[in-house]
Design a protein around this motif. Structure first.
Motif, PDB file in Angstrom:
ATOM      1  N   MET A   1      16.244 -20.936 -19.515  1.00 28.02           N
ATOM      2  CA  MET A   1      16.930 -20.772 -18.085  1.00 28.02           C
ATOM      3  C   MET A   1      16.869 -19.348 -18.005  1.00 28.02           C
ATOM      4  O   MET A   1      16.451 -18.992 -16.500  1.00 28.02           O
ATOM      5  CB  MET A   1      18.455 -21.139 -17.968  1.00 28.02           C
ATOM      6  N   ALA A   2      17.036 -18.381 -18.550  1.00 24.09           N
ATOM      7  CA  ALA A   2      16.984 -16.958 -18.229  1.00 24.09           C
ATOM      8  C   ALA A   2      15.440 -16.610 -18.228  1.00 24.09           C
ATOM      9  O   ALA A   2      15.113 -15.790 -17.254  1.00 24.09           O
ATOM     10  CB  ALA A   2      17.603 -16.334 -19.465  1.00 24.09           C
ATOM     11  N   SER A   3      14.687 -17.362 -18.963  1.00 31.21           N
ATOM     12  CA  SER A   3      13.269 -17.066 -18.806  1.00 31.21           C
ATOM     13  C   SER A   3      12.544 -17.148 -17.542  1.00 31.21           C
ATOM     14  O   SER A   3      11.881 -16.615 -16.883  1.00 31.21           O
ATOM     15  CB  SER A   3      12.616 -17.650 -20.086  1.00 31.21           C
ATOM     16  N   LYS A   4      13.175 -18.806 -16.907  1.00 39.31           N
ATOM     17  CA  LYS A   4      12.740 -18.941 -15.799  1.00 39.31           C
ATOM     18  C   LYS A   4      13.061 -18.163 -14.490  1.00 39.31           C
ATOM     19  O   LYS A   4      12.519 -17.896 -13.827  1.00 39.31           O
ATOM     20  CB  LYS A   4      13.439 -20.376 -15.483  1.00 39.31           C
ATOM     21  N   ARG A   5      14.362 -17.719 -14.582  1.00 41.52           N
ATOM     22  CA  ARG A   5      14.638 -16.527 -13.615  1.00 41.52           C
ATOM     23  C   ARG A   5      14.159 -15.321 -13.643  1.00 41.52           C
ATOM     24  O   ARG A   5      13.801 -14.652 -12.586  1.00 41.52           O
ATOM     25  CB  ARG A   5      16.460 -16.366 -13.943  1.00 41.52           C
ATOM     26  N   GLN A   6      13.795 -14.763 -14.820  1.00 43.09           N
ATOM     27  CA  GLN A   6      12.883 -13.666 -15.049  1.00 43.09           C
ATOM     28  C   GLN A   6      11.551 -13.965 -14.271  1.00 43.09           C
ATOM     29  O   GLN A   6      10.905 -12.922 -13.823  1.00 43.09           O
ATOM     30  CB  GLN A   6      12.783 -13.255 -16.436  1.00 43.09           C
ATOM     31  N   GLN A   7      10.665 -15.062 -14.652  1.00 45.95           N
ATOM     32  CA  GLN A   7       9.673 -15.321 -13.860  1.00 45.95           C
ATOM     33  C   GLN A   7       9.944 -15.356 -12.419  1.00 45.95           C
ATOM     34  O   GLN A   7       8.758 -14.793 -11.695  1.00 45.95           O
ATOM     35  CB  GLN A   7       9.127 -16.951 -14.301  1.00 45.95           C
ATOM     36  N   GLU A   8      10.790 -15.851 -11.864  1.00 47.66           N
ATOM     37  CA  GLU A   8      10.939 -15.902 -10.444  1.00 47.66           C
ATOM     38  C   GLU A   8      11.075 -14.570  -9.818  1.00 47.66           C
ATOM     39  O   GLU A   8      10.426 -14.149  -8.571  1.00 47.66           O
ATOM     40  CB  GLU A   8      11.960 -16.872 -10.003  1.00 47.66           C
ATOM     41  N   SER A   9      11.896 -13.752 -10.626  1.00 51.44           N
ATOM     42  CA  SER A   9      12.261 -12.408 -10.001  1.00 51.44           C
ATOM     43  C   SER A   9      10.889 -11.575 -10.175  1.00 51.44           C
ATOM     44  O   SER A   9      10.553 -10.795  -9.380  1.00 51.44           O
ATOM     45  CB  SER A   9      13.138 -11.588 -10.951  1.00 51.44           C
ATOM     46  N   GLY A  10      10.013 -11.840 -11.265  1.00 48.54           N
ATOM     47  CA  GLY A  10       8.700 -10.887 -11.300  1.00 48.54           C
ATOM     48  C   GLY A  10       7.847 -11.440 -10.200  1.00 48.54           C
ATOM     49  O   GLY A  10       7.103 -10.673  -9.665  1.00 48.54           O
ATOM     50  N   ALA A  11       7.985 -12.731  -9.906  1.00 50.42           N
ATOM     51  CA  ALA A  11       7.034 -13.352  -8.678  1.00 50.42           C
ATOM     52  C   ALA A  11       7.393 -12.659  -7.310  1.00 50.42           C
ATOM     53  O   ALA A  11       6.505 -12.206  -6.482  1.00 50.42           O
ATOM     54  CB  ALA A  11       7.105 -14.879  -8.703  1.00 50.42           C
ATOM     55  N   GLU A  12       8.871 -12.761  -7.189  1.00 46.20           N
ATOM     56  CA  GLU A  12       9.283 -11.886  -5.923  1.00 46.20           C
ATOM     57  C   GLU A  12       8.767 -10.385  -5.972  1.00 46.20           C
ATOM     58  O   GLU A  12       8.593  -9.865  -4.703  1.00 46.20           O
ATOM     59  CB  GLU A  12      10.572 -11.842  -5.821  1.00 46.20           C
ATOM     60  N   LYS A  13       8.919  -9.597  -7.012  1.00 48.57           N
ATOM     61  CA  LYS A  13       8.580  -8.400  -6.989  1.00 48.57           C
ATOM     62  C   LYS A  13       6.992  -8.325  -6.754  1.00 48.57           C
ATOM     63  O   LYS A  13       6.777  -7.114  -6.018  1.00 48.57           O
ATOM     64  CB  LYS A  13       8.739  -7.924  -8.433  1.00 48.57           C
ATOM     65  N   ARG A  14       6.293  -8.989  -7.352  1.00 47.86           N
ATOM     66  CA  ARG A  14       4.825  -9.012  -7.221  1.00 47.86           C
ATOM     67  C   ARG A  14       4.386  -9.154  -5.536  1.00 47.86           C
ATOM     68  O   ARG A  14       3.697  -8.513  -4.885  1.00 47.86           O
ATOM     69  CB  ARG A  14       4.053  -9.975  -7.869  1.00 47.86           C
ATOM     70  N   LYS A  15       5.225 -10.148  -4.789  1.00 52.44           N
ATOM     71  CA  LYS A  15       4.967 -10.358  -3.413  1.00 52.44           C
ATOM     72  C   LYS A  15       5.323  -9.295  -2.715  1.00 52.44           C
ATOM     73  O   LYS A  15       4.692  -8.935  -1.623  1.00 52.44           O
ATOM     74  CB  LYS A  15       5.663 -11.713  -3.065  1.00 52.44           C
ATOM     75  N   LYS A  16       6.568  -8.564  -2.946  1.00 54.43           N
ATOM     76  CA  LYS A  16       6.973  -7.401  -2.127  1.00 54.43           C
ATOM     77  C   LYS A  16       6.131  -6.265  -2.395  1.00 54.43           C
ATOM     78  O   LYS A  16       5.721  -5.634  -1.412  1.00 54.43           O
ATOM     79  CB  LYS A  16       8.356  -7.035  -2.768  1.00 54.43           C
ATOM     80  N   ARG A  17       5.646  -6.032  -3.497  1.00 56.83           N
ATOM     81  CA  ARG A  17       4.620  -4.954  -3.855  1.00 56.83           C
ATOM     82  C   ARG A  17       3.437  -5.200  -2.917  1.00 56.83           C
ATOM     83  O   ARG A  17       2.644  -4.188  -2.381  1.00 56.83           O
ATOM     84  CB  ARG A  17       4.411  -4.952  -5.240  1.00 56.83           C
ATOM     85  N   LYS A  18       2.975  -6.557  -2.852  1.00 61.84           N
ATOM     86  CA  LYS A  18       1.706  -6.880  -2.119  1.00 61.84           C
ATOM     87  C   LYS A  18       1.690  -6.553  -0.677  1.00 61.84           C
ATOM     88  O   LYS A  18       1.011  -6.092   0.106  1.00 61.84           O
ATOM     89  CB  LYS A  18       1.125  -8.364  -2.524  1.00 61.84           C
ATOM     90  N   ARG A  19       3.139  -6.964  -0.106  1.00 60.19           N
ATOM     91  CA  ARG A  19       3.394  -6.693   1.133  1.00 60.19           C
ATOM     92  C   ARG A  19       3.432  -5.320   1.500  1.00 60.19           C
ATOM     93  O   ARG A  19       2.658  -4.683   2.607  1.00 60.19           O
ATOM     94  CB  ARG A  19       4.650  -7.456   1.628  1.00 60.19           C
ATOM     95  N   ASP A  20       3.956  -4.540   0.419  1.00 59.51           N
ATOM     96  CA  ASP A  20       4.015  -2.838   0.814  1.00 59.51           C
ATOM     97  C   ASP A  20       2.652  -2.492   0.645  1.00 59.51           C
ATOM     98  O   ASP A  20       2.256  -1.336   1.737  1.00 59.51           O
ATOM     99  CB  ASP A  20       4.771  -2.371  -0.352  1.00 59.51           C
ATOM    100  N   GLU A  21       2.018  -2.867  -0.048  1.00 57.63           N
ATOM    101  CA  GLU A  21       0.536  -2.345  -0.139  1.00 57.63           C
ATOM    102  C   GLU A  21      -0.464  -2.687   1.321  1.00 57.63           C
ATOM    103  O   GLU A  21      -1.046  -1.789   1.721  1.00 57.63           O
ATOM    104  CB  GLU A  21      -0.335  -3.016  -1.294  1.00 57.63           C
ATOM    105  N   THR A  22      -0.007  -4.059   1.548  1.00 59.66           N
ATOM    106  CA  THR A  22      -0.751  -4.454   3.002  1.00 59.66           C
ATOM    107  C   THR A  22      -0.334  -3.538   3.976  1.00 59.66           C
ATOM    108  O   THR A  22      -1.116  -3.104   4.931  1.00 59.66           O
ATOM    109  CB  THR A  22      -0.517  -5.727   2.989  1.00 59.66           C
ATOM    110  N   GLN A  23       1.024  -3.301   4.069  1.00 54.85           N
ATOM    111  CA  GLN A  23       1.437  -2.392   5.148  1.00 54.85           C
ATOM    112  C   GLN A  23       0.988  -0.997   5.244  1.00 54.85           C
ATOM    113  O   GLN A  23       0.646  -0.399   6.002  1.00 54.85           O
ATOM    114  CB  GLN A  23       3.024  -2.506   5.001  1.00 54.85           C
TER     115      GLN A  23
END
Length: 241
Positions: A1-23
């Motif tokens: 369960m903890a591993s799944k949450r960590q995966q989701e948190s990492g995916a959100e961080k990657r999306k946010k980083r990609k948005r920041d790079e695009t902006q």
């Protein structure tokens, strides 16, 4: 369960980083476009432009005309010249109005007079023509007729109408003639052995300003007048020209 949450948190961080790079990339492209336009460089390629966005026009402040250039100031000399022109126009209009008033007044010309201003009696005969002075003035609108000289002077160029008449009795000729300046126009003449005689005539004349009209007694003839005013001279302006 903890591993799944960590995966989701990492995916959100990657999306946010990609948005920041695009902006950041978009912001950099915009900065390059603005800087390139102000330095006279070529327009940015379609790869660096913002998709679907029309960049604002860059206006050089040096090309904007100043308020003085848009609306030139009027110098005091120009204002004085304009004022002087207006004064001249007003004076011209005043002169025209005065001339119109004068023309209106001189258009009113009429007179009528008889030979004697009182009593009765004969005038003539004389061995030469004389100007008759009609002293009993009934009407003299415009004062163009002079009761001191018997002469009518035209105040304005136009056509005038004149009437004159005579009366006489006795065995002697009676004659009067209308003169314009020194020209014999028309005559009235009668001669009969006994009784009284009367006659009249009329003429319409084109007169210039200053032309003179009078009635002269014909040589070796005479006329009669009394309080009944038999012998008369009249005239009036018909129209100006």
């Amino acid at each position: 369960m903890a591993s799944k949450r960590q995966q989701e948190s990492g995916a959100e961080k990657r999306k946010k980083r990609k948005r920041d790079e695009t902006q950041a990339s978009l912001a950099g492209s915009m900065l390059k476009y603005v800087q390139g336009g102000s330095q006279g460089q070529d327009e940015p390629s379609s790869s660096s432009a913002i998709p679907g966005h029309q960049p604002p026009a860059i206006v050089d402040p040096a090309t904007i005309p100043s308020q003085e250039e848009q609306e030139p100031s009027t110098t005091s000399s120009e204002q004085e010249a304009k004022l002087e022109t207006q004064k001249t126009e007003l004076q011209s209009q005043k002169t025209e109005i005065d001339q119109l008033k004068e023309q209106l007044q001189v258009k009113q010309v009429a007179f009528s007079a008889s030979l004697l201003d009182h009593g009765n009696g004969h005038t003539g005969p004389f061995n030469t023509q004389i100007t008759l002075i009609f002293k009993h003035v009934v009407t003299n609108i415009g004062n163009a007729y002079n009761p001191q000289t018997g002469i009518f002077t035209a105040p304005v160029r136009g056509v005038y109408h004149f009437d004159w008449s005579l009366y006489e009795h006795g065995n002697i000729a009676a004659g009067v003639v209308l003169f314009r300046n020194g020209e014999n126009i028309f005559i009235v003449y009668e001669h009969q052995p006994t009784g009284g005689v009367s006659a009249s005539n009329a003429a319409s004349l084109l007169l210039e300003v200053g032309d003179q009209v009078s009635v002269r007694l014909w040589a070796n003839s005479r006329v009669y007048d009394s309080e009944n005013h038999h012998t008369t001279f009249s005239g009036h302006l018909i129209f100006t020209m």
